[in-house]
Design a protein around this motif. Structure first.
Motif, mmCIF file in Angstrom:
data_model
loop_
_atom_site.group_PDB
_atom_site.id
_atom_site.type_symbol
_atom_site.label_atom_id
_atom_site.label_comp_id
_atom_site.label_asym_id
_atom_site.label_seq_id
_atom_site.Cartn_x
_atom_site.Cartn_y
_atom_site.Cartn_z
ATOM 1 N N THR A 61 0.389 -1.166 -0.185
ATOM 2 C CA THR A 61 0.054 0.061 -0.175
ATOM 3 C C THR A 61 0.782 1.044 -0.209
ATOM 4 O OG1 THR A 61 -1.373 -1.294 1.252
ATOM 5 C CG2 THR A 61 -1.461 0.827 1.324
ATOM 6 N N LEU A 62 1.034 2.626 -1.160
ATOM 7 C CA LEU A 62 1.316 3.071 -1.195
ATOM 8 C C LEU A 62 0.804 4.670 -0.305
ATOM 9 C CD1 LEU A 62 2.135 4.088 -4.438
ATOM 10 C CD2 LEU A 62 3.772 2.254 -2.834
ATOM 11 N N PHE A 63 -0.558 4.754 -0.442
ATOM 12 C CA PHE A 63 -1.468 5.316 1.020
ATOM 13 C C PHE A 63 -2.870 4.739 0.855
ATOM 14 C CE2 PHE A 63 -2.145 7.506 -3.087
ATOM 15 C CZ PHE A 63 -3.390 7.616 -3.146
ATOM 16 N N SER A 64 -3.272 4.909 2.142
ATOM 17 C CA SER A 64 -4.653 4.890 2.276
ATOM 18 C C SER A 64 -4.975 5.676 3.086
ATOM 19 C CB SER A 64 -4.391 2.841 2.811
ATOM 20 O OG SER A 64 -5.922 2.826 3.043
ATOM 21 N N PRO A 83 -16.611 12.516 -0.263
ATOM 22 C CA PRO A 83 -16.483 11.330 0.817
ATOM 23 C C PRO A 83 -15.162 10.982 -0.132
ATOM 24 C CG PRO A 83 -17.636 12.229 -1.817
ATOM 25 C CD PRO A 83 -17.528 13.177 -1.052
ATOM 26 N N GLY A 84 -14.808 9.508 -0.041
ATOM 27 C CA GLY A 84 -13.707 9.074 -0.581
ATOM 28 C C GLY A 84 -12.844 8.864 0.326
ATOM 29 N N LYS A 85 -12.666 8.872 1.552
ATOM 30 C CA LYS A 85 -11.710 9.680 3.060
ATOM 31 C C LYS A 85 -10.671 7.771 2.376
ATOM 32 C CE LYS A 85 -10.292 9.367 7.560
ATOM 33 N NZ LYS A 85 -10.794 9.261 9.201
ATOM 34 N N PRO A 86 -11.085 6.552 2.545
ATOM 35 C CA PRO A 86 -10.508 5.267 2.436
ATOM 36 C C PRO A 86 -9.514 4.787 1.501
ATOM 37 C CG PRO A 86 -13.262 4.895 2.585
ATOM 38 C CD PRO A 86 -13.496 6.358 3.040
ATOM 39 N N VAL A 87 -9.786 5.764 0.296
ATOM 40 C CA VAL A 87 -9.011 5.330 -1.571
ATOM 41 C C VAL A 87 -8.312 4.732 -0.375
ATOM 42 C CG1 VAL A 87 -8.635 7.480 -1.370
ATOM 43 C CG2 VAL A 87 -9.099 6.344 -3.283
ATOM 44 N N SER A 88 -7.573 4.056 -1.351
ATOM 45 C CA SER A 88 -6.265 3.166 -1.311
ATOM 46 C C SER A 88 -5.894 3.316 -2.038
ATOM 47 C CB SER A 88 -5.901 2.401 -0.293
ATOM 48 O OG SER A 88 -7.066 2.102 0.525
ATOM 49 N N VAL A 89 -4.351 3.473 -2.374
ATOM 50 C CA VAL A 89 -3.219 3.181 -4.208
ATOM 51 C C VAL A 89 -1.974 1.861 -3.533
ATOM 52 C CG1 VAL A 89 -1.501 4.466 -5.827
ATOM 53 C CG2 VAL A 89 -3.784 5.700 -4.935
ATOM 54 N N GLY A 90 -1.737 0.892 -4.474
ATOM 55 C CA GLY A 90 -0.550 0.406 -3.573
ATOM 56 C C GLY A 90 -0.089 0.179 -5.454
ATOM 57 N N ARG A 91 1.126 -1.184 -4.900
ATOM 58 C CA ARG A 91 1.293 -2.296 -6.291
ATOM 59 C C ARG A 91 0.724 -3.528 -5.855
ATOM 60 N NH1 ARG A 91 3.497 0.514 -9.767
ATOM 61 N NH2 ARG A 91 4.826 -1.121 -10.659
ATOM 62 N N ILE A 92 0.251 -4.103 -7.134
ATOM 63 C CA ILE A 92 0.153 -6.027 -6.760
ATOM 64 C C ILE A 92 0.979 -6.800 -7.797
ATOM 65 C CG2 ILE A 92 -0.894 -7.340 -6.275
ATOM 66 C CD1 ILE A 92 -3.434 -6.298 -6.107
ATOM 67 N N GLY A 93 2.767 -6.111 -7.260
ATOM 68 C CA GLY A 93 3.194 -7.106 -8.679
ATOM 69 C C GLY A 93 3.933 -6.144 -9.131
ATOM 70 N N LEU A 139 -5.783 0.264 -7.327
ATOM 71 C CA LEU A 139 -6.535 1.305 -7.615
ATOM 72 C C LEU A 139 -7.348 0.635 -5.742
ATOM 73 C CD1 LEU A 139 -6.915 4.319 -7.006
ATOM 74 C CD2 LEU A 139 -8.833 4.130 -9.260
ATOM 75 N N GLY A 140 -7.841 1.178 -4.523
ATOM 76 C CA GLY A 140 -8.717 0.723 -4.359
ATOM 77 C C GLY A 140 -9.529 1.176 -3.506
ATOM 78 N N LEU A 141 -11.310 1.330 -4.385
ATOM 79 C CA LEU A 141 -11.959 2.506 -4.673
ATOM 80 C C LEU A 141 -12.876 2.590 -3.163
ATOM 81 C CD1 LEU A 141 -13.053 2.594 -8.115
ATOM 82 C CD2 LEU A 141 -11.175 4.501 -6.554
ATOM 83 N N PRO A 142 -13.413 3.333 -2.551
ATOM 84 C CA PRO A 142 -14.339 2.975 -1.390
ATOM 85 C C PRO A 142 -15.782 2.187 -1.825
ATOM 86 C CG PRO A 142 -13.570 5.353 -1.835
ATOM 87 C CD PRO A 142 -13.198 4.950 -2.583
ATOM 88 N N GLY A 143 -16.391 1.729 -1.373
ATOM 89 C CA GLY A 143 -17.172 0.506 -1.511
ATOM 90 C C GLY A 143 -18.659 1.807 -1.644
ATOM 91 N N ASN A 144 -19.208 2.785 -1.277
ATOM 92 C CA ASN A 144 -20.223 4.032 -1.061
ATOM 93 C C ASN A 144 -20.354 4.367 -3.160
ATOM 94 O OD1 ASN A 144 -21.457 3.123 1.224
ATOM 95 N ND2 ASN A 144 -20.261 4.986 2.152
ATOM 96 N N PRO A 145 -21.679 3.875 -3.009
ATOM 97 C CA PRO A 145 -21.287 4.430 -4.196
ATOM 98 C C PRO A 145 -20.664 6.559 -5.421
ATOM 99 C CG PRO A 145 -23.404 4.067 -4.021
ATOM 100 C CD PRO A 145 -22.476 4.100 -2.713
ATOM 101 N N VAL A 146 -20.923 6.976 -4.428
ATOM 102 C CA VAL A 146 -20.684 8.362 -4.738
ATOM 103 C C VAL A 146 -19.160 8.931 -4.688
ATOM 104 C CG1 VAL A 146 -20.752 10.748 -4.084
ATOM 105 C CG2 VAL A 146 -23.021 8.652 -3.927
ATOM 106 N N SER A 147 -18.789 8.339 -3.105
ATOM 107 C CA SER A 147 -17.398 7.439 -2.825
ATOM 108 C C SER A 147 -16.703 7.241 -3.935
ATOM 109 C CB SER A 147 -16.996 7.304 -1.176
ATOM 110 O OG SER A 147 -18.087 7.727 -0.351
ATOM 111 N N ALA A 148 -17.185 6.242 -4.067
ATOM 112 C CA ALA A 148 -16.134 4.875 -5.826
ATOM 113 C C ALA A 148 -16.297 6.399 -6.524
ATOM 114 C CB ALA A 148 -16.545 4.142 -5.696
ATOM 115 N N PHE A 149 -17.244 7.049 -7.044
ATOM 116 C CA PHE A 149 -17.363 8.259 -8.753
ATOM 117 C C PHE A 149 -15.822 9.399 -7.971
ATOM 118 C CE2 PHE A 149 -18.814 11.609 -10.693
ATOM 119 C CZ PHE A 149 -19.227 10.656 -11.933
#
Length: 165
Positions: free
Chosen positions: A30-33, A39-49, A54-64
């Motif tokens: 995880t590079l940041f979380s 809305p959108g506080k829990p958004v996360s960015v990282g790398r897998i290999g 990009l980890g978007l929140p689950g609430n629809p407006v937050s994800a958008f």
């Protein structure tokens, strides 16, 4: 073999945080979380290999909202395109009262021009992370500074359009 992995939901803090442990189990990082936006506080960015994650929140407006701010910028960077649509200043059609603490990104609709030729935006009184119906008439996001509790009608705010016109 993917360049980008996008997940939605399961990135909140505590017992409902399922995605970050799964990413770590795959050898990811995880590079940041968590960011100070609403809305959108829990958004996360990282790398897998070699892939970006990009980890978007689950609430629809937050994800958008987080897709508009982080996802599009990431896609444009990975594809070699230029920067995302440019933010510009607009004026508010009405007054704003809000709880300070985080930068708030509210869907807003372009509503014409004032007597000085400045674009006016209309908006709802609050952001609700589950009310997707408020997105369809919106033209973009207005950015309300974290430290501001109220703004009068006609206040100058930043606006990021959903598409370049």
């Amino acid at each position: 073999k993917a360049d980008l992995v996008i997940t939605t939901g399961g990135i909140s803090v505590g017992e409902e945080d399922h995605v970050k442990p799964a990413v770590m189990a795959l050898g990811g990082e995880t590079l940041f979380s968590g960011v100070a936006i609403k809305p959108g506080k829990p958004v996360s960015v990282g790398r897998i290999g070699k892939a970006h994650w990009l980890g978007l929140p689950g609430n629809p407006v937050s994800a958008f909202v987080t897709w508009q701010v982080f996802g599009l910028a990431l896609i444009r960077a990975l594809s070699g395109e230029g920067p995302a649509p440019t933010r510009r200043h607009v004026v508010t059609a009405g007054p704003i009262r809000r709880k300070p603490g985080r930068c708030e990104l509210r869907p807003a609709t372009l509503a014409g021009f004032d007597g000085h030729g400045r674009e006016i935006v209309s908006f709802e009184d609050a952001t609700h992370s589950a009310r997707v119906g408020l997105l369809s008439p919106a033209d973009g996001l207005m950015f309300l500074p974290a430290d501001v509790e109220s703004l009068p009608a006609g206040a100058l705010v930043e606006f990021q359009p959903f598409c370049q016109s």
